[in-house]
Design an enzyme around this catalytic site. Structure first.
Site, short mmCIF file in Angstrom:
data_model
loop_
_atom_site.label_atom_id
_atom_site.label_comp_id
_atom_site.label_asym_id
_atom_site.label_seq_id
_atom_site.Cartn_x
_atom_site.Cartn_y
_atom_site.Cartn_z
N ALA A 58 2.92 38.91 9.55
CA ALA A 58 4.11 38.14 9.18
C ALA A 58 4.34 37.01 10.16
O ALA A 58 4.32 37.21 11.37
CB ALA A 58 5.33 39.06 9.13
N ASP A 59 4.57 35.82 9.62
CA ASP A 59 4.95 34.70 10.46
C ASP A 59 6.47 34.54 10.39
O ASP A 59 7.15 35.30 9.69
CB ASP A 59 4.23 33.42 10.04
CG ASP A 59 4.51 33.02 8.60
OD1 ASP A 59 5.45 33.57 7.98
OD2 ASP A 59 3.79 32.15 8.08
N SER A 60 7.01 33.58 11.10
CA SER A 60 8.46 33.43 11.16
C SER A 60 9.06 33.11 9.79
O SER A 60 10.16 33.58 9.48
CB SER A 60 8.85 32.36 12.17
OG SER A 60 8.24 31.13 11.85
N ALA A 87 7.96 34.20 6.83
CA ALA A 87 7.98 35.46 6.08
C ALA A 87 9.13 36.33 6.54
O ALA A 87 9.83 36.94 5.72
CB ALA A 87 6.65 36.19 6.24
#
Length: 72
Positions: A32-34, A36
């Site tokens: 997960a990135d920021s 998401a």
């Protein structure tokens, strides 16, 4: 609460819900990135009626951490 989060994550990351456990790490396991994380937070706020502070995700690393925060 866990089941709701599990369902949201499974849909978002296109995974089987059984692959998501309380120990699942947002970054290490889900990648997960920021963006998401922010999308998930907005969706959970909408569905639970609870406000999630912006700085919470700095301390929340796993699905279990998020469940514990939301159940407070």
């Amino acid at each position: 609460m866990f089941e709701l989060i599990q369902k949201q994550l499974a849909e978002y990351f296109e995974l089987e819900p059984s692959k998501i456990t309380p120990d699942t790490d947002f970054v290490k396991d889900l990648g997960a990135d920021s963006l998401a994380v922010m999308e998930l937070m907005f969706k959970l706020e909408s569905e639970t009626g609870k406000t999630i502070e912006d700085d919470v995700m700095d301390s929340v690393k796993t699905v279990g951490d998020l469940v514990n925060y939301l159940e407070k």
